[in-house]
Design a protein around this motif. Structure first.
Motif, PDB file in Angstrom:
ATOM      1  N   PHE A 173       0.829  -1.205   0.000  1.00  0.00           N
ATOM      2  CA  PHE A 173       0.000   0.000   0.000  1.00  0.00           C
ATOM      3  C   PHE A 173       0.863   1.254   0.000  1.00  0.00           C
ATOM      4  N   PHE A 174       1.871   1.289   0.871  1.00  0.00           N
ATOM      5  CA  PHE A 174       2.692   2.485   0.984  1.00  0.00           C
ATOM      6  C   PHE A 174       3.568   2.678  -0.249  1.00  0.00           C
ATOM      7  N   VAL A 175       4.026   1.596  -0.845  1.00  0.00           N
ATOM      8  CA  VAL A 175       4.793   1.721  -2.084  1.00  0.00           C
ATOM      9  C   VAL A 175       3.914   2.290  -3.189  1.00  0.00           C
ATOM     10  N   LEU A 176       2.696   1.757  -3.307  1.00  0.00           N
ATOM     11  CA  LEU A 176       1.779   2.254  -4.325  1.00  0.00           C
ATOM     12  C   LEU A 176       1.384   3.697  -4.054  1.00  0.00           C
ATOM     13  N   PHE A 177       1.155   4.018  -2.772  1.00  0.00           N
ATOM     14  CA  PHE A 177       0.823   5.396  -2.426  1.00  0.00           C
ATOM     15  C   PHE A 177       1.970   6.350  -2.748  1.00  0.00           C
ATOM     16  N   LEU A 192       4.083   6.033  -5.116  1.00  0.00           N
ATOM     17  CA  LEU A 192       4.211   6.182  -6.561  1.00  0.00           C
ATOM     18  C   LEU A 192       3.106   7.039  -7.155  1.00  0.00           C
ATOM     19  N   VAL A 193       1.859   6.787  -6.754  1.00  0.00           N
ATOM     20  CA  VAL A 193       0.721   7.464  -7.385  1.00  0.00           C
ATOM     21  C   VAL A 193       0.136   8.573  -6.530  1.00  0.00           C
ATOM     22  N   GLY A 194       0.602   8.740  -5.294  1.00  0.00           N
ATOM     23  CA  GLY A 194       0.063   9.777  -4.431  1.00  0.00           C
ATOM     24  C   GLY A 194       1.103  10.756  -3.934  1.00  0.00           C
ATOM     25  N   LEU A 195       2.101  10.247  -3.258  1.00  0.00           N
ATOM     26  CA  LEU A 195       3.083  11.134  -2.634  1.00  0.00           C
ATOM     27  C   LEU A 195       3.972  11.809  -3.677  1.00  0.00           C
ATOM     28  N   TYR A 196       4.432  11.055  -4.662  1.00  0.00           N
ATOM     29  CA  TYR A 196       5.297  11.657  -5.681  1.00  0.00           C
ATOM     30  C   TYR A 196       4.568  12.748  -6.474  1.00  0.00           C
ATOM     31  N   PRO A 197       3.354  12.517  -6.972  1.00  0.00           N
ATOM     32  CA  PRO A 197       2.660  13.630  -7.652  1.00  0.00           C
ATOM     33  C   PRO A 197       2.433  14.828  -6.751  1.00  0.00           C
ATOM     34  N   THR A 240       3.989  18.332  -7.655  1.00  0.00           N
ATOM     35  CA  THR A 240       3.107  19.488  -7.825  1.00  0.00           C
ATOM     36  C   THR A 240       3.613  20.682  -7.033  1.00  0.00           C
ATOM     37  N   GLY A 241       4.074  20.427  -5.798  1.00  0.00           N
ATOM     38  CA  GLY A 241       4.670  21.511  -5.026  1.00  0.00           C
ATOM     39  C   GLY A 241       5.918  22.068  -5.690  1.00  0.00           C
TER      40      GLY A 241
END
Length: 329
Positions: A47-51, A53-58, A62-63
């Motif tokens: 879950f954290f790896v996927l998050f 990749l698709v959540g934390l990195y974007p 964006t910042g």
């Protein structure tokens, strides 16, 4: 005699294992300890790896983009501008208008949604005939595709020939221009959100209510407490964690509303109405980033919305905990 004393006692089973077996046993014990320590983290790591990749990195990227200008002609990152994009967004009257629209739709949708969901769950928890059918039926609006639901409600709240205005005409009231008048458009969009999510939240509340021990209700009934008092002083305090979860998720979803206002009007003015009367903050991010290609400003607006959501969620969490603790006391 001394020879007999040196012999092991009959039936003794304690034998010292060879050095090789002892080393193997020690390695196995060490692996077992590390397995007990690391296994839970390995199980939840996907879950954290996927998050990441698709959540934390974007989010972080964006910042990063929010601090730069963007060359729309060459589609490349421009020069470093610091907080200029944030200054533009916070000073933009359209952005401030979208914040008011977002909070208006959020209040009209999330608060009634949670209240109605709790009431519906309490009714479904009772002794109803065909209660399984009723419990399944409240989930049907959630199964309907959001686009189909928005198209249906767009026709329902049409300015000239909609069913809502037809009902108003039958009772002698003036028709409402749902797509033009600002606050009525917010009410129509909030109605779509409530119709789709109330049943889903009601089933979550129902599951929490069914976990409350029946003995508490029986003891309260013997003490003379009616159903209303049982609901207020037993059910609500014991489903506090579920209520906090629903309020937090409803807050996050309500402040990120996009599909309903995006498809509410099929006219060429697709940015929340001709005067942005129902343009939400996520629509603003979409318009600046996708349509206008001001990626730096869109990224800055997205981060401002992210900070606002964090603050509102924390405030809701604190208020909900305070209210429920007071009700328990």
């Amino acid at each position: 005699m001394s020879h007999l004393l040196e012999r092991p006692a009959a039936g003794a089973t304690d034998q010292v294992p060879p050095p090789r077996d002892r080393a193997r046993l020690l390695r196995r014990q060490r692996r077992s300890r590390w397995d007990m320590r690391l296994a839970p983290y390995l199980y939840i790591s996907p879950f954290f790896v996927l998050f990441a990749l698709v959540g934390l990195y974007p989010l972080l990227y964006t910042g990063y983009l929010s601090l730069f200008d963007w060359d729309r002609a060459a589609y490349v990152r421009g020069e470093f501008v610091g907080l200029a994009n944030y200054a533009f967004v916070l000073g933009d009257p359209v952005f401030r208008k979208t914040l008011v629209n977002t909070f208006s739709i959020f209040v009209m949708s999330s608060i009634p949604q949670v209240v109605i969901a709790v009431v519906v769950a309490a009714l479904l928890a009772g002794n109803l005939r065909g209660r399984t059918v009723w419990r399944m039926s409240v989930l049907l609006p959630f199964v309907v595709a959001p686009t189909a639901a928005v198209l249906i409600f767009g026709s329902l709240f049409a300015d000239r020939y909609g069913l809502a205005n037809a009902v108003l005409a039958e009772v002698g009231l003036e028709p409402i221009r749902w797509h033009v008048e600002r606050w009525w458009s917010h009410a129509a969009i909030a109605g779509m959100v409530n119709w789709r999510w109330t049943g889903y939240n009601a089933l979550i509340f129902l599951a929490a209510m069914q976990a409350v021990p029946r003995e508490l209700y029986e003891s309260a009934a013997l003490d003379g407490a009616g159903r209303v008092r049982q609901f207020l002083f037993i059910t609500l305090p014991l489903i506090r964690p579920t209520m906090i979860f629903i309020i937090v998720t409803s807050t996050i979803g309500g402040l990120q509303i996009f599909t309903e206002p995006r498809l509410f009007d099929d006219s060429p003015a697709r940015e929340g109405g001709p005067n942005q009367q129902y343009m939400t903050t996520t629509l603003y991010v979409y318009a600046r980033g996708i349509e206008d290609q001001f990626y730096g400003r869109a990224s800055a607006a997205a981060w401002v919305l992210f900070v606002i959501i964090i603050l509102v969620v924390a405030l809701n969490f604190a208020i909900t905990r305070a209210v429920t603790r007071r009700s328990v006391r």
